[in-house]
Design an enzyme around this catalytic site. Structure first.
Site: not given
Length: 300
Positions: A53, A210-215
């Site tokens: 990272y 990515s629980p918000l699908a990358g926005g």
């Protein structure tokens, strides 16, 4: 905040704070320490890293912040990953990005992570991605030595299929405690490939990156994104919740597999929204409204 005690006895917080973009936040050591303390005060004690990272910089940034208040180390769980070799100015001899799960690289990667994080142990080490060239006996040898020395307390994987998970589990003498995979109300892959049933069968708490699908859920750009966004907004209205991000997290948290969403933001209010989702009482019908919106068709 309730702790999750999963396979192998490792305790993690229900929400994980992710440091994939930590280097982009441009925080001083003091500012990062303050943010870390605020996140801990929310009850979120698990922090997710990987050696690569920030072009191999994020572990060092976090380690420098923790060094300012060393007692915090015993209040948190550090997760990190290994196995990907990036083309980087820090490793100029590399000609192509590839994966390396040899005994030598795995143990060396952990030594580097320990030094960068300024700690004497990693709470949870994950293999970052499955590799087409993978010798499980090499991995087992590395895991055994790292565990015996106390340098790594628990082990898991990331982005592995069921077959890849089972193959590795057959060769090691400690349980794999998690599989970090992409799960969101936009991405249903692991509801469709058998992984959810496998997690339940093996008492594995998956981590959801990515629980918000990358926005895409909050600021949709695709037809599917708009469809999911609309239903999340409807459920938020029904539950009198101010924020569809909270509904997306609540959708993940409701599942009996014990999904652990990874929130990767420097904005405390976004992490707080995830923590507040733990109190949302979503009905089964509302859960399925969101699932059906993601599928784009009614259930059979």
């Amino acid at each position: 905040m309730k702790k999750i005690r999963g396979n192998g006895g490792l305790e993690l917080s229900n929400i994980v704070h992710g440091h994939w973009r930590l280097a982009e936040w441009n925080l001083s050591d003091r500012e990062l320490l303050r943010l870390t303390q605020q996140i801990i005060d929310l009850g979120i004690t698990t922090f997710d890293h990987a050696d690569i990272y920030g072009n191999y910089s994020c572990e060092t940034l976090f380690g420098n912040a923790l060094a300012l208040k060393k007692e915090l180390r015993n209040q948190i769980q550090i997760v990190t990953k290994c196995g990907i070799k990036l083309i980087s100015d820090k490793y100029p001899a590399r000609k192509v990005k590839h994966y390396d799960y040899s005994y030598e690289h795995t143990t060396a990667s952990v030594e580097n992570s320990l030094r960068h994080l300024r700690t004497d142990r990693i709470d949870l080490l994950l293999l970052h991605r499955p590799s087409p060239f993978f010798n499980p006996e090499e991995v087992a040898r590395a895991f055994s030595e790292l565990h015996r020395s106390g340098k790594v307390l628990h082990f898991g994987v990331s982005n592995f299929s069921i077959a890849q998970f089972v193959m590795l589990a057959k060769h090691i003498d400690m349980p794999l405690v998690t599989n970090q995979v992409e799960i969101s109300p936009f991405c249903l892959e692991h509801f469709e490939n058998g992984n959810m049933e496998f997690f339940l069968k093996e008492n594995i708490n998956p981590m959801a990156w990515s629980p918000l699908a990358g926005g895409e859920i909050v600021a949709p750009k695709s037809e599917k994104g708009h469809r999911v966004h609309q239903i999340l907004a409807e459920v938020a209205h029904e539950l009198h919740v101010d924020g569809i991000d909270k509904i997306a997290y609540a959708w993940l948290l409701k599942h009996p597999a014990g999904i652990l969403p990874i929130v990767g933001s420097q904005k405390l209010e976004r992490t707080q929204a995830a923590a507040e989702a733990l109190t949302i009482d979503m009905s089964l019908e509302q859960w399925f409204k969101i699932y059906i919106a993601a599928k784009g068709e009614e259930l059979p």
